[in-house]
Scaffold this active site. Structure first.
Site, PDB file in Angstrom:
ATOM      1  N   ASP A 326       0.874  -1.157   0.000  1.00  0.00           N
ATOM      2  CA  ASP A 326       0.000   0.000   0.000  1.00  0.00           C
ATOM      3  C   ASP A 326       0.926   1.225   0.000  1.00  0.00           C
ATOM      4  O   ASP A 326       2.109   1.106   0.311  1.00  0.00           O
ATOM      5  CB  ASP A 326      -0.870  -0.026   1.261  1.00  0.00           C
ATOM      6  CG  ASP A 326      -1.629   1.264   1.459  1.00  0.00           C
ATOM      7  OD1 ASP A 326      -2.304   1.703   0.522  1.00  0.00           O
ATOM      8  OD2 ASP A 326      -1.519   1.838   2.554  1.00  0.00           O
ATOM      9  N   ASP A 519      -1.537  -0.761   6.096  1.00  0.00           N
ATOM     10  CA  ASP A 519      -1.755  -0.229   7.450  1.00  0.00           C
ATOM     11  C   ASP A 519      -3.186   0.217   7.717  1.00  0.00           C
ATOM     12  O   ASP A 519      -3.564   0.403   8.863  1.00  0.00           O
ATOM     13  CB  ASP A 519      -0.822   0.957   7.690  1.00  0.00           C
ATOM     14  CG  ASP A 519      -1.255   2.194   6.922  1.00  0.00           C
ATOM     15  OD1 ASP A 519      -1.341   3.265   7.524  1.00  0.00           O
ATOM     16  OD2 ASP A 519      -1.520   2.067   5.707  1.00  0.00           O
ATOM     17  N   ASP A 523      -7.104  -1.848   3.954  1.00  0.00           N
ATOM     18  CA  ASP A 523      -6.123  -2.879   3.572  1.00  0.00           C
ATOM     19  C   ASP A 523      -6.439  -4.241   4.179  1.00  0.00           C
ATOM     20  O   ASP A 523      -5.846  -5.249   3.780  1.00  0.00           O
ATOM     21  CB  ASP A 523      -4.713  -2.461   4.013  1.00  0.00           C
ATOM     22  CG  ASP A 523      -4.215  -1.236   3.272  1.00  0.00           C
ATOM     23  OD1 ASP A 523      -4.553  -1.107   2.082  1.00  0.00           O
ATOM     24  OD2 ASP A 523      -3.511  -0.414   3.881  1.00  0.00           O
TER      25      ASP A 523
END
Length: 626
Positions: A326, A519, A523
């Site tokens: 990410d 995080d 996600d």
């Protein structure tokens, strides 16, 4: 050492001394038997008791049973004059020595993990109208103001509302360098306040705080076994009864054949070989060293601030070939900052002042970054007639001027001389009285170690690095170029990330694991979808930490390559122990069955191999910091 370890060490020393002394005392046969029984019982009484309990409960086939049968048999052979008492005692003595090494090794591994358990605070200093009151952290509500004095652990996650200090985060992150915190900074539970007094407003309940999540992860880690551990457990269940029956056959069948052929059965010789066979065949080295290797690996990772939820994830991580990231909060800090001020018809200070004044009443991250950069350089003028233009920006009257602050769409409607910027990041344009006067670039800052982390991943053998982000294509491409990522996908919704991760997994090589690092709450589905999910633990969302298999306690992406290195080292050591143990035992079993191996070789094949394997497994506790 623990009290039990000290007690067992004393037993080993006393038994060894008595055995050596008794060798040189000349007495008759029965007195010699009684004399050697003393060190034998001192060193072996607990093994004999465990073996007896196993027989009573119809579960006899373990190493205690093998040791008991072998040593009792050796004592009986010695009584008949065909053997030596020293051999029987030595087998039990060296077995207990190996067990002591194993116990000590497990203790060292357990300590590295249990050190994390010490991060749990016993109380919280709750601020009241009458002063402060020590309260159980579990009873503290969200929004409560707590006081953390110098030397105390932060009991609950929160935000500093007054004070400044240096925090010792080593128990969580493995980093020895203290972290500076000031008013407005977030702090996480488990850290030690080094100096000064902090007043913190709690943002979570104790049960949801970082320290509680860590303890839960540690407590549950041992329940998830790796494939190799499960194989060794199944192997031992079949292997032990097979070797017991093989030893029994070795003690009976050859003598009967010899009796029929020559009339001489040679019972003592073949029983001695069978007992030697039993000692050699004991699967201690495998049964102990393989789980210990994984346990030590998890402990070594814990020292580095990497929490691995089970040995199965440690094993899977060694197969990683693709790592998906990410962007915001993972490779970047997740904090917007002004990175460039580009005036066009105004000074830098003037451009920043007008933008900050127009945005001063907004709580949007863009507005906050402008105000942070302005940082009280002068008093902000009052903004009147403030109006938000949906999807475009803000208009306001500052003094006698009409100010527009927003995106290119707002400028196209309100500014002459406007020229769109090609800068990456979020661009905030400013106009005054219908005239374009410049723009300010706001970017999510890349973490210091992100670029280095990607280079280190390539060194560990990672074939492909990918970034999946919901950010704009321009910002994503710019970040990917700076970091050297292989592929980047931008402007994605959470379901797009799951879909693309699934496609990457399908296209990955056979036996290759795909890792996702994230995080945020969005996600969590991808962390579950990937073969291995790694979450940022310091500032990551509860959902991401819960869905992940591995947690990085300091949010440092460089720790990903460290974790992969630990996993590969662990698997290498496990394989070394398996092949070494099986190889030595196979050779010695053949030699024992043919009469070329005595009890001393059997002791090495069992206890010697176990000690070497245990010491090899302990190497997993030693991990280099990058």
């Amino acid at each position: 050492m623990t009290k039990k370890q000290k007690k067992n060490l004393i037993r080993i020393i006393v038994s060894a001394v008595l055995m050596v002394v008794f060798i040189f005392i000349p007495v008759d046969s029965w007195m010699r038997f009684a004399m050697f029984m003393i060190p034998y019982l001192i060193i072996g009484y607990d093994i004999l008791i465990k073996a007896a309990k196993g027989v009573i409960h119809l579960q006899p086939f373990d190493e205690c049973f093998l040791m008991s049968v072998a040593t009792i048999g050796a004592m009986i052979i010695a009584v008949t004059g065909h053997g030596d008492y020293v051999e029987a005692i030595a087998v039990m003595l060296f077995y207990q020595t190996g067990e002591w090494f194993q116990s000590y090794a497990v203790g060292k591994s357990r300590k590295s993990i249990s050190d994390l358990m010490d991060i749990c605070p016993e109380y919280a200093n709750v601020e009241t109208a009458d002063g402060q009151k020590e309260t159980d952290p579990e009873d503290v509500e969200i929004g409560t103001v707590i006081v953390i004095k110098a030397g105390e652990r932060i009991p609950i996650d929160g935000v500093v509302i007054s004070g400044s200090s240096m925090l010792d985060t080593s128990a969580l992150t493995g980093e020895s360098v203290p972290r500076s915190v000031h008013e407005g900074d977030e702090v996480i539970s488990g850290c030690v306040n080094g100096s000064g007094v902090l007043r913190v407003k709690t943002t979570k309940l104790f049960e949801d705080s970082t320290v509680s999540r860590i303890l839960e992860l540690v407590e549950n880690a041992s329940s998830r076994k790796s494939g190799r551990e499960s194989f060794i457990t199944r192997f031992a269940r079949v292997y032990t009864p097979v070797v017991v029956l093989s030893a029994l056959a070795l003690a009976i069948i050859p003598p009967l054949i010899s009796l029929l052929i020559s009339g001489q059965p040679h019972w003592a010789m073949w029983i001695y070989r069978a007992l030697t066979f039993l000692v050699i065949s004991c699967p201690c080295a495998l049964v102990i060293s393989v789980p210990l290797s994984f346990f030590a690996g998890i402990g070594g990772a814990g020292k580095q601030g990497i929490l691995i939820k089970g040995s199965n994830y440690l094993e899977m991580l060694s197969k990683a070939g693709t790592v998906i990231f990410d962007k915001t909060g993972t490779l970047t800090k997740g904090v917007f900052e002004v990175t460039e001020i580009c005036p066009d018809g105004a000074t830098e200070d003037e451009l920043l002042l007008l933008a900050a004044a127009a945005e001063q009443y907004s709580g949007h991250p863009i507005a906050l970054s402008l105000l942070k950069r302005f940082n009280g350089r002068s008093e902000l003028p009052k903004a009147e007639d403030v109006s938000e233009v949906a999807g475009k920006g803000i208009t306001a009257r500052i003094g006698k001027s009409f100010i527009c602050v927003g995106n290119s769409k707002l400028m196209q409607d309100n500014a002459k001389g406007f020229v769109p910027s090609d800068k990456s990041g979020t661009v905030v344009y400013v106009s005054r009285d219908g005239q374009y006067i410049g723009h300010i670039v706001i970017s999510d800052i890349i973490k210091e170690n992100s670029a280095k982390a990607l280079k280190e991943l390539k060194k560990t053998g990672i074939r492909r690095t990918v970034m999946l982000t919901g950010d704009s294509k321009k910002a994503a491409d710019a970040a990917a170029q700076k970091l050297g990522l292989d592929d980047v996908y931008s402007e994605l919704l959470p379901e797009d990330k799951v879909r693309l991760t699934g496609e990457i997994i399908e296209k990955s090589g056979k036996g290759e694991a795909v890792v996702f690092v994230g995080d945020g709450i969005n996600d969590a589905p991808v962390l579950t979808e990937a073969d291995i999910g790694i979450a940022m633990g310091a500032m990551g969302s509860d959902a991401a930490i819960e869905a992940s298999d591995i947690v990085l306690m300091d949010d440092d992406p460089l720790k990903i390559s460290t974790a992969i290195g630990i996993s590969k080292k662990c698997i290498r050591i496990v394989n070394e122990n398996i092949w070494f143990s099986i190889g030595v035992k196979a050779i010695c079993l053949i030699l024992g069955a043919l009469g070329f191996a005595n009890m001393w070789i059997a002791v090495f094949a069992d206890v010697g191999v176990m000690v070497i394997a245990v010491l090899n497994a302990m190497r997993n506790l030693i991990q280099k910091k990058k």
